[in-house]
Design an enzyme around this catalytic site. Sequence first.
Site, PDB file in Angstrom:
ATOM      1  N   GLY A   1       0.819  -1.148   0.017  1.00  0.00           N
ATOM      2  CA  GLY A   1       0.440   0.226  -0.028  1.00  0.00           C
ATOM      3  C   GLY A   1       1.009   1.267  -0.303  1.00  0.00           C
ATOM      4  O   GLY A   1       2.205   0.933   0.206  1.00  0.00           O
ATOM      5  N   TYR A   2       0.360   2.430  -0.716  1.00  0.00           N
ATOM      6  CA  TYR A   2       0.983   3.636  -0.462  1.00  0.00           C
ATOM      7  C   TYR A   2       0.125   4.686   0.458  1.00  0.00           C
ATOM      8  O   TYR A   2      -0.820   4.642   1.082  1.00  0.00           O
ATOM      9  CB  TYR A   2       0.556   4.100  -1.907  1.00  0.00           C
ATOM     10  N   LEU A   3       1.938   5.279   1.375  1.00  0.00           N
ATOM     11  CA  LEU A   3       1.738   5.956   2.433  1.00  0.00           C
ATOM     12  C   LEU A   3       1.407   8.349   2.050  1.00  0.00           C
ATOM     13  O   LEU A   3       1.247   8.358   2.530  1.00  0.00           O
ATOM     14  CB  LEU A   3       2.769   6.093   3.609  1.00  0.00           C
TER      15      LEU A   3
END
Length: 167
Positions: free
Chosen positions: A29-31
């Site tokens: 996932g991307y922050l």
Amino acid sequence: MAREIERKFLLTDDSWKASAYQQTDFAQGYLTPLQGVSKSSVRIRIEGDSANINIKSLEIGLSRDEYEYPIDLADAEKMLATLAVGPVIKKTRYLVKHGEHVWEIDEFFGDNAGLVVAEVEMRDEDEKVEMPVWVGTEVTHEARYYNISLSEYPYQSWNEDEKNKNF
């Protein structure tokens, strides 16, 4: 500075599976915000029993800056559960040796089910790569096939024209 040089392709069939010598499940996932102006993506990836944080320059094409560092698995699980922007990408990565290169073939699940993409990393942008018979259309310059784009606009959201555009 680390520089990633790779090409991305769609596949014509699944005959590559007979040559796969390793497979690993991924959740990532991307922050960083998916919309808006940004020079980089910050990604958390769980790869089997290990985890890392990865920072990549947001460039579409053959090469881009990339930095990757191991992190605690429990921390990664918590970050994906609480900090990820957009859906977590789930996929299985298969490794297939062909010629002088190892191909990474990602079979996506969840919101991206039905998509399979092959990548090959190179030492430099002019390196010749022997193409396997199962490699189809090159999508290196198609932003929608990058994982960060799939997190924002998953494959299952594409209409049939978008899914068939490159065949």
